[in-house]
Design an enzyme around this catalytic site. Structure first.
Site, PDB file in Angstrom:
ATOM      1  N   HIS A  75       0.860  -1.197   0.000  1.00 46.15           N
ATOM      2  CA  HIS A  75       0.000   0.000   0.000  1.00 46.15           C
ATOM      3  C   HIS A  75       0.892   1.243   0.000  1.00 46.15           C
ATOM      4  O   HIS A  75       0.683   2.173  -0.791  1.00 46.15           O
ATOM      5  CB  HIS A  75      -0.913  -0.017   1.222  1.00 46.15           C
ATOM      6  CG  HIS A  75      -1.503   1.315   1.580  1.00 46.15           C
ATOM      7  ND1 HIS A  75      -2.500   1.903   0.831  1.00 46.15           N
ATOM      8  CD2 HIS A  75      -1.230   2.190   2.592  1.00 46.15           C
ATOM      9  CE1 HIS A  75      -2.828   3.074   1.380  1.00 46.15           C
ATOM     10  NE2 HIS A  75      -2.059   3.280   2.434  1.00 46.15           N
ATOM     11  N   ASP A  95       6.961  22.956 -25.272  1.00 45.25           N
ATOM     12  CA  ASP A  95       6.916  21.568 -24.780  1.00 45.25           C
ATOM     13  C   ASP A  95       7.997  21.405 -23.715  1.00 45.25           C
ATOM     14  O   ASP A  95       8.685  22.361 -23.385  1.00 45.25           O
ATOM     15  CB  ASP A  95       7.169  20.584 -25.948  1.00 45.25           C
ATOM     16  CG  ASP A  95       6.503  19.238 -25.709  1.00 45.25           C
ATOM     17  OD1 ASP A  95       6.703  18.673 -24.615  1.00 45.25           O
ATOM     18  OD2 ASP A  95       5.777  18.752 -26.587  1.00 45.25           O
ATOM     19  N   TRP A 151       7.594  -0.663   3.940  1.00 49.76           N
ATOM     20  CA  TRP A 151       8.119   0.045   2.768  1.00 49.76           C
ATOM     21  C   TRP A 151       9.534   0.546   3.011  1.00 49.76           C
ATOM     22  O   TRP A 151      10.256   0.851   2.073  1.00 49.76           O
ATOM     23  CB  TRP A 151       7.204   1.192   2.350  1.00 49.76           C
ATOM     24  CG  TRP A 151       7.411   2.480   3.090  1.00 49.76           C
ATOM     25  CD1 TRP A 151       6.987   2.776   4.348  1.00 49.76           C
ATOM     26  CD2 TRP A 151       8.117   3.642   2.624  1.00 49.76           C
ATOM     27  NE1 TRP A 151       7.367   4.049   4.691  1.00 49.76           N
ATOM     28  CE2 TRP A 151       8.068   4.601   3.649  1.00 49.76           C
ATOM     29  CE3 TRP A 151       8.777   3.969   1.442  1.00 49.76           C
ATOM     30  CZ2 TRP A 151       8.653   5.862   3.540  1.00 49.76           C
ATOM     31  CZ3 TRP A 151       9.369   5.236   1.329  1.00 49.76           C
ATOM     32  CH2 TRP A 151       9.302   6.159   2.374  1.00 49.76           C
ATOM     33  N   SER A 155      12.915   6.491 -13.388  1.00 48.54           N
ATOM     34  CA  SER A 155      11.841   7.297 -13.974  1.00 48.54           C
ATOM     35  C   SER A 155      11.771   8.679 -13.305  1.00 48.54           C
ATOM     36  O   SER A 155      11.677   9.703 -13.982  1.00 48.54           O
ATOM     37  CB  SER A 155      10.511   6.546 -13.816  1.00 48.54           C
ATOM     38  OG  SER A 155       9.442   7.404 -14.070  1.00 48.54           O
ATOM     39  N   SER A 156      11.843   8.674 -11.972  1.00 49.19           N
ATOM     40  CA  SER A 156      11.754   9.948 -11.239  1.00 49.19           C
ATOM     41  C   SER A 156      12.929  10.848 -11.580  1.00 49.19           C
ATOM     42  O   SER A 156      12.763  12.063 -11.743  1.00 49.19           O
ATOM     43  CB  SER A 156      11.771   9.706  -9.732  1.00 49.19           C
ATOM     44  OG  SER A 156      10.646   9.005  -9.354  1.00 49.19           O
ATOM     45  N   HIS A 205      13.368  11.208   4.247  1.00 44.34           N
ATOM     46  CA  HIS A 205      12.784  12.450   4.725  1.00 44.34           C
ATOM     47  C   HIS A 205      12.599  13.477   3.605  1.00 44.34           C
ATOM     48  O   HIS A 205      11.504  14.025   3.459  1.00 44.34           O
ATOM     49  CB  HIS A 205      13.490  13.042   5.931  1.00 44.34           C
ATOM     50  CG  HIS A 205      12.579  14.023   6.586  1.00 44.34           C
ATOM     51  ND1 HIS A 205      11.540  13.638   7.389  1.00 44.34           N
ATOM     52  CD2 HIS A 205      12.445  15.361   6.427  1.00 44.34           C
ATOM     53  CE1 HIS A 205      10.826  14.694   7.723  1.00 44.34           C
ATOM     54  NE2 HIS A 205      11.366  15.755   7.153  1.00 44.34           N
ATOM     55  N   GLU A 230      12.065  12.770   0.707  1.00 40.79           N
ATOM     56  CA  GLU A 230      10.979  12.187  -0.087  1.00 40.79           C
ATOM     57  C   GLU A 230       9.618  12.732   0.373  1.00 40.79           C
ATOM     58  O   GLU A 230       8.721  12.967  -0.432  1.00 40.79           O
ATOM     59  CB  GLU A 230      11.026  10.653   0.032  1.00 40.79           C
ATOM     60  CG  GLU A 230       9.852   9.900  -0.543  1.00 40.79           C
ATOM     61  CD  GLU A 230       9.748   9.988  -2.071  1.00 40.79           C
ATOM     62  OE1 GLU A 230      10.751  10.344  -2.704  1.00 40.79           O
ATOM     63  OE2 GLU A 230       8.654   9.703  -2.597  1.00 40.79           O
ATOM     64  N   TYR A 275       9.055  15.655   1.445  1.00 40.53           N
ATOM     65  CA  TYR A 275       8.899  16.997   0.867  1.00 40.53           C
ATOM     66  C   TYR A 275       8.738  16.932  -0.646  1.00 40.53           C
ATOM     67  O   TYR A 275       8.109  17.807  -1.236  1.00 40.53           O
ATOM     68  CB  TYR A 275      10.059  17.899   1.312  1.00 40.53           C
ATOM     69  CG  TYR A 275       9.944  18.131   2.794  1.00 40.53           C
ATOM     70  CD1 TYR A 275       9.013  19.031   3.292  1.00 40.53           C
ATOM     71  CD2 TYR A 275      10.667  17.364   3.696  1.00 40.53           C
ATOM     72  CE1 TYR A 275       8.828  19.192   4.648  1.00 40.53           C
ATOM     73  CE2 TYR A 275      10.497  17.518   5.067  1.00 40.53           C
ATOM     74  CZ  TYR A 275       9.570  18.430   5.536  1.00 40.53           C
ATOM     75  OH  TYR A 275       9.373  18.575   6.876  1.00 40.53           O
ATOM     76  N   SER A 291      -0.571  27.569  -3.618  1.00 40.72           N
ATOM     77  CA  SER A 291      -0.182  28.969  -3.817  1.00 40.72           C
ATOM     78  C   SER A 291      -0.726  29.547  -5.115  1.00 40.72           C
ATOM     79  O   SER A 291      -0.713  30.766  -5.313  1.00 40.72           O
ATOM     80  CB  SER A 291       1.350  29.104  -3.808  1.00 40.72           C
ATOM     81  OG  SER A 291       1.865  28.616  -2.603  1.00 40.72           O
ATOM     82  N   HIS A 340      15.508  12.064  12.993  1.00 42.34           N
ATOM     83  CA  HIS A 340      14.323  12.027  13.856  1.00 42.34           C
ATOM     84  C   HIS A 340      13.484  10.774  13.604  1.00 42.34           C
ATOM     85  O   HIS A 340      12.607  10.458  14.400  1.00 42.34           O
ATOM     86  CB  HIS A 340      13.493  13.315  13.743  1.00 42.34           C
ATOM     87  CG  HIS A 340      12.816  13.541  12.431  1.00 42.34           C
ATOM     88  ND1 HIS A 340      12.763  14.765  11.830  1.00 42.34           N
ATOM     89  CD2 HIS A 340      12.148  12.710  11.607  1.00 42.34           C
ATOM     90  CE1 HIS A 340      12.100  14.680  10.701  1.00 42.34           C
ATOM     91  NE2 HIS A 340      11.711  13.430  10.539  1.00 42.34           N
ATOM     92  N   HIS A 341      13.748  10.073  12.511  1.00 41.40           N
ATOM     93  CA  HIS A 341      13.039   8.812  12.274  1.00 41.40           C
ATOM     94  C   HIS A 341      13.662   7.682  13.081  1.00 41.40           C
ATOM     95  O   HIS A 341      13.151   6.568  13.083  1.00 41.40           O
ATOM     96  CB  HIS A 341      13.097   8.440  10.786  1.00 41.40           C
ATOM     97  CG  HIS A 341      12.336   9.401   9.923  1.00 41.40           C
ATOM     98  ND1 HIS A 341      10.987   9.264   9.680  1.00 41.40           N
ATOM     99  CD2 HIS A 341      12.728  10.514   9.259  1.00 41.40           C
ATOM    100  CE1 HIS A 341      10.587  10.256   8.888  1.00 41.40           C
ATOM    101  NE2 HIS A 341      11.623  11.025   8.626  1.00 41.40           N
ATOM    102  N   THR A 389       7.601  26.689   7.240  1.00 45.09           N
ATOM    103  CA  THR A 389       6.241  26.186   7.022  1.00 45.09           C
ATOM    104  C   THR A 389       5.234  27.181   7.589  1.00 45.09           C
ATOM    105  O   THR A 389       4.191  27.445   6.981  1.00 45.09           O
ATOM    106  CB  THR A 389       6.051  24.800   7.680  1.00 45.09           C
ATOM    107  OG1 THR A 389       7.148  23.977   7.296  1.00 45.09           O
ATOM    108  CG2 THR A 389       4.754  24.142   7.254  1.00 45.09           C
ATOM    109  N   LYS A 432       4.695  29.994   5.292  1.00 45.28           N
ATOM    110  CA  LYS A 432       3.785  29.654   4.193  1.00 45.28           C
ATOM    111  C   LYS A 432       2.327  29.704   4.653  1.00 45.28           C
ATOM    112  O   LYS A 432       1.469  30.273   3.984  1.00 45.28           O
ATOM    113  CB  LYS A 432       4.111  28.256   3.636  1.00 45.28           C
ATOM    114  CG  LYS A 432       5.499  28.191   3.032  1.00 45.28           C
ATOM    115  CD  LYS A 432       5.734  26.938   2.228  1.00 45.28           C
ATOM    116  CE  LYS A 432       5.051  27.012   0.910  1.00 45.28           C
ATOM    117  NZ  LYS A 432       5.594  28.028   0.028  1.00 45.28           N
ATOM    118  N   ARG A 467       1.597   0.012  15.465  1.00 41.98           N
ATOM    119  CA  ARG A 467       1.281  -0.011  14.036  1.00 41.98           C
ATOM    120  C   ARG A 467       1.737  -1.343  13.435  1.00 41.98           C
ATOM    121  O   ARG A 467       2.451  -2.103  14.075  1.00 41.98           O
ATOM    122  CB  ARG A 467       1.960   1.166  13.316  1.00 41.98           C
ATOM    123  CG  ARG A 467       3.471   1.139  13.401  1.00 41.98           C
ATOM    124  CD  ARG A 467       4.122   2.409  12.899  1.00 41.98           C
ATOM    125  NE  ARG A 467       4.056   2.515  11.456  1.00 41.98           N
ATOM    126  CZ  ARG A 467       4.922   3.214  10.710  1.00 41.98           C
ATOM    127  NH1 ARG A 467       5.937   3.857  11.298  1.00 41.98           N
ATOM    128  NH2 ARG A 467       4.801   3.281   9.408  1.00 41.98           N
TER     129      ARG A 467
END
Lengths: 45, 531
Positions: B81, B110, B146, B173-174, B257, B259, B261, B272, B306-307, B332, B335, B454
């Site tokens: 998932h 283009d 994951w 691809s990315s 991390h 990722e 963002y 915006s 922090h993870h 943040t 924003k 979890r």
């Protein structure tokens, strides 16, 4: 720009785009191999 | 470095200015709109596949005890998932939006590298077919989460090399997509469009593309080393061979991390664009928004620890990661303040994109606040591995990233198709989504604080009530999403004609609004001049 292939025709811009793309691809490869190299060094100590 | 188009570049072969017909149009597509459409359709399919897995998870968790699936399959569902939603739904959706909108916003005909654009899209269906086909191999899909932490992920069965190859393809691809975005923005902006005049969506994507180039190769390197540990007897992460499993976590989160963002910054860009349009005011503090995005991107590289607080690390490192993480609240906050100030005393109207944007603002902030709680080291020791973490990141990614994507689609869909969509149905889609996303995820905060771990298919009976509420919210949220493709298909088929401005009475600033709806096959036949 050719509408069917979307290819850029202006030579100067084409060169700039190609150089930019190659530079960024090199950067990505440097990160890939750089991190593997760091881990190889780390695992030797 | 704004480079004006030469007249030659902007010229078109008029007699070829039509798409190819049939399957060839899509297989050999080099047009940014066609490729953007394929990305968006692909991501919608993946959204429903990943969503179906979420439904299985919520169905199993409806009651305590094991009733529907066995625990290994449950773990396969949680792992895949996440992989499908992150790499298959959210990221391709943003690449699709970038493909559609960046050339139109910057006044380019283009994307700069159209063939690579085609290649980077067509890798994805193969990558995800490979990933999904692991369901059929002995041992089933990957089930170690994951994050692929070794040694658990190294116990994956025959699907392991398929998973790793699929991740490599997604990464390639990315990276190609990111290279394309950067060279397009840096080389193909219309004359007069300097970087500070560029729309916020293009800006957010420029920064996101740099993040992608920096971190996707790191993930690729990490999973390559997992592969060699598994098949070639190396011991990068195998403690028995002198390796260091915690090192994998460091490398993974150095990717992981930023990722987060990567999945959120383009949504910031979309919001915006939308808030000023429907507030009928210019974006408050537009330049500070750009600096805020750049600051968030920079900080995202130095907070990965922090993870891993609960792994154990020196106090100095804990303090550094805690404070650096809290520092992200500053840009943040800038924003959120600017978005609120944009709406302040504006002539607001509440069309579906605006509704999704406002919901984003409130609900993403909830995810941000719970993120601040998780950044506090001693508190994290309690929250770690509980449903509080699940609630936190789902608030960031569902009403954050996914609502951002939906807001963007509802904002630009009339521009793409030339038709207005069914506003009533779209508002229904919004209200059902906004209500049930909270019914789904808010109780998970309570479950986490009460100690429910979890990634488990069974739980103690005291967690039953909130799990039932959460599952009901999940099923309702899932059902509500069926409206989304319905509205889109209906809009493609017909409807009230959309003007070039689309949202009458508003003053959006991007160059896309100077084009007719739908725009011509190649967006700008001559490069527009930006005053």
């Amino acid at each position: 720009m050719n509408a069917q292939t979307s290819q850029i025709r202006d030579a100067l811009m084409k060169r700039r785009v190609r150089k930019g793309a190659l530079g960024l691809a090199m950067l990505a490869l440097a990160f890939y191999f750089g991190f593997i190299a760091l881990l190889v060094l780390h695992s030797r100590h | 470095m704004a480079h004006a188009h030469s007249s030659d570049t902007a010229q078109h072969d008029d007699h070829h200015d039509q798409p190819a017909t049939g399957i060839k149009r899509w297989l050999f597509a080099t047009n940014h709109k066609d490729i953007g459409t394929m990305y968006l359709v692909f991501s919608l399919i993946m959204f429903f596949i990943g969503g179906a897995m979420a439904m299985i998870i919520r169905a199993e968790l409806f009651k305590p005890g094991l009733q529907l699936v066995d625990p290994v399959f449950f773990n396969q569902m949680t792992t895949n998932h996440a992989l499908i939603m992150i790499f298959g739904a959210v990221m391709p959706a943003f690449v699709g939006l970038a493909n559609w909108m960046i050339p139109m916003q910057i006044g380019a005909p283009d994307m700069a590298l159209p063939r690579m654009n085609n290649f980077s899209f067509w890798i994805l269906p193969f990558a995800f077919t490979l990933l999904l086909s692991t369901l059929l191999v002995p041992g089933g899909m990957a089930a170690g989460g994951w994050t692929l932490y070794p040694p658990l992920s190294l116990q994956t069965g025959d699907s392991f090399p398929m998973l790793i190859f699929a991740i490599h393809m997604m990464g390639a691809s990315s990276i190609m997509g990111a290279i394309n975005v950067i060279v397009t923005i840096m080389n193909m902006r219309a004359p007069g469009m300097n970087l500070l005049k560029m729309p916020l969506f293009a800006w957010s994507w420029l920064i996101t593309a740099y993040l992608l180039i920096a971190v996707m190769p790191v993930l690729a390197g990490a999973v390559t080393m997992l592969l060699t540990d598994h098949f070639f007897k190396t011991s990068f992460f195998n403690a028995a061979g002198g390796g260091d499993p915690v090192m994998f976590e460091h490398i993974f989160w150095f990717f992981g991390h930023p990722e987060v963002y990567i999945m959120v910054l383009p949504a910031f860009g979309i919001i915006s664009e939308i808030l000023p349009t429907f507030s009928r005011k210019p974006l408050f503090g537009a330049t500070s928004m750009i600096y805020a995005i750049a600051s968030i991107a920079f900080l995202s590289f130095i907070v990965w620890g922090h993870h891993m607080f609960a792994d154990g690390m020196p106090v100095a490192a804990q303090l550094f990661y805690m404070m650096a993480t809290m520092l992200i609240a500053v840009p943040t906050g800038v924003k959120v303040f600017n978005w609120t100030a944009t709406m302040w005393r504006g002539s607001l109207s509440f069309e579906p994109p605006m509704l999704f944007a406002i919901a984003f603002l409130f609900l993403f902030s909830i995810g941000g606040f719970s993120g601040l709680m998780l950044a506090i080291v001693p508190a994290d020791f309690q929250y770690n591995q509980t449903y509080f973490v699940v609630a936190h990141f789902h608030y960031v990614l569902v009403p954050g990233a996914i609502f951002g994507i939906m807001a963007g689609v509802y904002y630009w869909l009339p521009k793409w198709t030339g038709h207005m969509y069914n506003m009533t149905l779209a508002k229904w889609h919004f209200w059902l989504s906004a209500i049930f996303v909270n019914v789904l995820f808010f109780p998970q905060h309570f479950l986490g604080l009460a100690g429910m771990p979890r990634r488990i298919p069974d739980y103690a009976v005291q967690f039953t009530d909130w799990n039932m509420v959460s599952s009901i919210g999940g099923f309702a949220f899932g059902l509500a999403q069926i409206l989304f493709p319905m509205i889109i298909v209906q809009c493609i088929r017909g409807g009230k004609k959309a003007s070039s401005l689309v949202w009458e009475g508003t003053h959006p600033t991007g160059l896309e609004w100077t084009l007719p709806s739908p725009p011509p096959y190649h967006s700008f036949t001559t490069a527009p001049e930006v005053p």
